[in-house]
Enzyme design. Structure first.
Site, PDB file in Angstrom:
ATOM      1  N   ARG A 248       0.874  -1.165   0.000  1.00 28.76           N
ATOM      2  CA  ARG A 248       0.000   0.000   0.000  1.00 28.76           C
ATOM      3  C   ARG A 248       0.917   1.221   0.000  1.00 28.76           C
ATOM      4  O   ARG A 248       1.973   1.222   0.642  1.00 28.76           O
ATOM      5  CB  ARG A 248      -0.899   0.040   1.250  1.00 28.76           C
ATOM      6  CG  ARG A 248      -2.058  -0.977   1.206  1.00 28.76           C
ATOM      7  CD  ARG A 248      -3.102  -0.593   0.182  1.00 28.76           C
ATOM      8  NE  ARG A 248      -4.214  -1.531   0.102  1.00 28.76           N
ATOM      9  CZ  ARG A 248      -4.267  -2.566  -0.734  1.00 28.76           C
ATOM     10  NH1 ARG A 248      -3.250  -2.830  -1.548  1.00 28.76           N
ATOM     11  NH2 ARG A 248      -5.327  -3.363  -0.762  1.00 28.76           N
ATOM     12  N   GLU A 277      -3.544   7.623  -4.666  1.00 30.64           N
ATOM     13  CA  GLU A 277      -3.925   7.181  -6.006  1.00 30.64           C
ATOM     14  C   GLU A 277      -5.258   7.797  -6.419  1.00 30.64           C
ATOM     15  O   GLU A 277      -6.152   7.925  -5.584  1.00 30.64           O
ATOM     16  CB  GLU A 277      -4.098   5.658  -5.994  1.00 30.64           C
ATOM     17  CG  GLU A 277      -2.814   4.937  -5.671  1.00 30.64           C
ATOM     18  CD  GLU A 277      -3.035   3.468  -5.368  1.00 30.64           C
ATOM     19  OE1 GLU A 277      -2.118   2.867  -4.784  1.00 30.64           O
ATOM     20  OE2 GLU A 277      -4.099   2.932  -5.706  1.00 30.64           O
ATOM     21  N   HIS A 295      -1.673   0.531  -9.813  1.00 36.73           N
ATOM     22  CA  HIS A 295      -2.261  -0.410  -8.846  1.00 36.73           C
ATOM     23  C   HIS A 295      -2.944  -1.565  -9.574  1.00 36.73           C
ATOM     24  O   HIS A 295      -4.149  -1.791  -9.411  1.00 36.73           O
ATOM     25  CB  HIS A 295      -3.255   0.311  -7.914  1.00 36.73           C
ATOM     26  CG  HIS A 295      -3.516  -0.455  -6.653  1.00 36.73           C
ATOM     27  ND1 HIS A 295      -3.953   0.134  -5.486  1.00 36.73           N
ATOM     28  CD2 HIS A 295      -3.411  -1.771  -6.356  1.00 36.73           C
ATOM     29  CE1 HIS A 295      -4.096  -0.785  -4.540  1.00 36.73           C
ATOM     30  NE2 HIS A 295      -3.777  -1.950  -5.048  1.00 36.73           N
TER      31      HIS A 295
END
Lengths: 331, 313
Positions: A248, A277, A295
């Protein structure tokens, strides 16, 4: 006795009701199949704001399917008084208030280990890309520079490098297994030492970074791991060190990472995740020793199918009072 | 030792040049505007040639160097050296095996991951601001895919070992079946291509293996298949490869080598399922130094009448 009016009673099969929150990508691919198994509440199709929708439609709903971006907070749980199960499509559950779920008797199931191989593959791909300048080299050739210019800077050898894995869970173990075949030495940092493994354990993340040539982040995001990779750890990794993050974004202090990269205080980075993000610090775009991805370490067709089957499997188990397939936290 | 002329045919590595300068009279062929005259002028003093994957010692060069005793290649591939001519004239030939095996194998796997998981395309997507518009697409899982290797030599075996770490079943084609492996042998490249997901070229370039990946092989590999070339450009019929990729008859390609480097077919530039690299298989700091040390070591051994370190001829 009056003759009874016998109506035609058609037996309507009662499908279990599922509330879907966020917009799980797997449902985009498998919407029809999902609707054939469950009665699906889709708040995004309603003109009502979410709170009103939940108040009107979801007071008896026992199960919710949430994408990884949905914060399953105390506030949300309060609005779903009948909820007994949350299924997330993500492996990560940092966005779920587990304490509150337990308090309310809400079980939580996640993606289990179905994504581990794909994520590990992607992590190794990022390591190789940064060390051997694959994305940068591809850009170089495709811009026509090779035929004009000729030379291209050298990369770095992987065999013999010390790789520090942060978080030796399912994903971390898959990464370790792959890198061993490349001749890397595996070190790790984890909440607890794993006595059955021969990899070198470091209880101190700073010392792991000092010893490692490459750091791969594979841990969950928790209060303890938030900004665990800070400036000290990055400097310990050093100006030839490489960091790869498939965990993360918030495990790394991103501001410090950007400034270390700009100043050449670390050698390179492969980042599938970021703190905010999809916002990406512009400074990273100037750097050829940085590989960025949106991601998507889990984004393969097979893993999405597997994810859908696991979600359905968990939901079907719940509604038949059978054990959940990928239980994280009991209700 | 200073009088020994060593002709380096093209630029390859500054550390190597420095080390050769210290020990020999290094002549840099590529800096000469009139190469034929230069050779004639130095013919009596040139006793060694240093070449690489781009340029070596063909019959013409060998014939113009009557004092040539040794060709030391800064590569493992010998396709740019006329080995028969060298044998004929008693000229020794050395290369740089083993030291580059790991890097080339690493790059083969790196290319497989880059193509199947679209890593370069992902990076481009983020850099161009695409992520703000939405998620990236689904790509193809790498773990568990069948990897077919053409040539099970040092590099082929190293690729196999790495791919096994991803639970990839391994199959191969070779001139003869290798004992002591559990890998599945196929007696033709077409058969191999029909039965694998990713085909990687890892054999030496010879007249027999030129265009070993031709239209038939490409068709057998198919619209979901991926070709990885870390061998030599001429292993693949490049025109056929380009048209198969452009037309979608082949699923993707990762190419480190091309028929006429540094020229690369421009039709490949816009394809996201194609990753192109500027012949960097052994291009790491560590390995290039090790290769340079081998070149120098071989030359030193030869001129000291000691056994060569890595002779081919």
């Amino acid at each position: 006795m009056e003759s009874a009016v016998v109506g035609h009673i058609s037996e309507i099969k009662q499908l279990p009701e599922i509330l879907v929150l966020g917009s799980p990508l797997i449902l985009k691919s498998y919407a029809t199949e999902f609707s054939s198994k469950f009665r699906v509440l889709r708040p995004w199709e309603s003109p009502l704001p979410l709170a009103q929708f939940l108040a009107a439609e979801a007071q008896n709903t026992q199960a919710a399917l949430c994408s990884g971006g949905v914060s399953v907070s105390a506030d949300l749980l309060r609005q779903l008084p009948s909820l007994r199960l949350v299924v997330t499509t993500s492996a990560g559950i940092n966005q779920v208030d587990l304490h509150e779920c337990r308090r309310r008797g809400v079980a939580v199931a996640n993606a289990g280990t179905i994504f581990s191989a794909d994520v590990a593959d992607f992590a190794v791909g990022l390591i190789l890309d940064v060390l051997r300048k694959i994305s940068a080299g591809n850009r170089f050739v495709k811009s026509g520079l090779w035929s004009k210019n000729g030379t291209y800077p050298l990369g770095f050898k992987l065999r013999g490098k010390k790789v520090g894995i942060v978080g030796l869970g399912s994903i971390g173990l898959e990464v370790a297994k792959r890198l061993e075949a490349f001749g890397c030495t595996i070190l790790y940092h984890s909440r607890n030492k794993k006595p059955s493994l021969t990899y070198v354990y470091h209880p101190d993340i700073y010392k792991l970074a000092l010893e490692s040539d490459i750091l791969v982040l594979c841990c969950a995001l928790t209060d303890q791991t938030h900004h665990m990779i800070n400036r000290d750890v990055l400097l310990a990794l050093g100006n030839e060190g490489v960091i790869v993050n498939i965990a993360r974004g918030a495990v790394i202090d991103e501001k410090e990472l950007v400034s270390c990269l700009q100043r050449g205080e670390i050698g390179g980075a492969g980042l599938d995740v970021l703190e905010n993000e999809p916002r990406v610090p512009n400074e990273l775009f100037e750097l050829d020793n940085v590989v960025l991805s949106p991601h998507c370490a889990v984004f393969t067709e097979v893993s999405f199918r597997d994810s859908f089957e696991l979600v359905c499997g968990n939901l079907e188990a719940f509604f038949s009072n059978k054990p959940l397939l990928s239980l994280v936290s009991k209700g | 030792m200073d009088a020994i002329g060593v002709l380096m045919v093209c630029p390859m590595n500054t550390y190597l040049e420095q080390e050769l300068d210290k020990r020999f009279n290094l002549l840099r062929y590529w800096t000469q505007p009139r190469q034929h005259e230069f050779l004639t002028q130095h013919a009596e003093s040139i006793r060694a040639v240093v070449g690489n994957a781009s340029a070596g010692a063909d019959a013409k060069l060998i014939e113009s160097l009557p004092k040539l005793e040794i060709v030391s290649s800064f590569s493992v591939g010998m396709d740019k050296i006329d080995l028969n001519k060298c044998k004929e004239r008693g000229i020794r030939v050395t290369n740089t095996p083993d030291v580059l095996t790991d890097d080339v194998a690493d790059l083969a796997i790196g290319l497989m991951l880059a193509v199947l998981r679209r890593i370069c395309a992902c990076d481009k997507y983020v850099r161009s601001g695409g992520w703000k518009s939405g998620d990236f697409k689904l790509t193809t899982k790498f773990s568990g895919k069948t990897v077919g290797i053409i040539g099970l030599g040092r590099i082929g075996l190293a690729i196999a070992k790495r791919a096994e770490g991803f639970d990839c079943p391994i199959s191969y084609y070779s001139r003869s079946e290798k004992p002591n492996t559990n890998y599945k042998y196929h007696k033709s490249v077409v058969e191999l291509a029909s039965n694998c997901d990713i085909l990687v070229v890892a054999c030496a370039l010879t007249p027999e293996t030129t265009h070993i990946v031709n239209r038939e092989v490409i068709n057998a590999l198919g619209p979901k298949g991926v070709l990885i070339n870390i061998g030599r450009g001429p292993h693949v019929d490049e025109a056929e490869l380009v048209s198969a990729l452009v037309e979608g008859r082949l699923g993707g390609a990762g190419l480190d080598v091309f028929e006429k480097e540094p020229e690369v077919p421009e039709q490949l530039f816009d394809l996201d399922n194609v990753v192109l690299l500027p012949h960097v298989g052994s291009a790491t700091v560590e390995t290039r130094k090790a290769m340079a040390d081998l070149v120098v070591g071989n030359l030193e051994a030869h001129f000291a009448n000691k056994p060569l370190l890595t002779p081919v001829v």
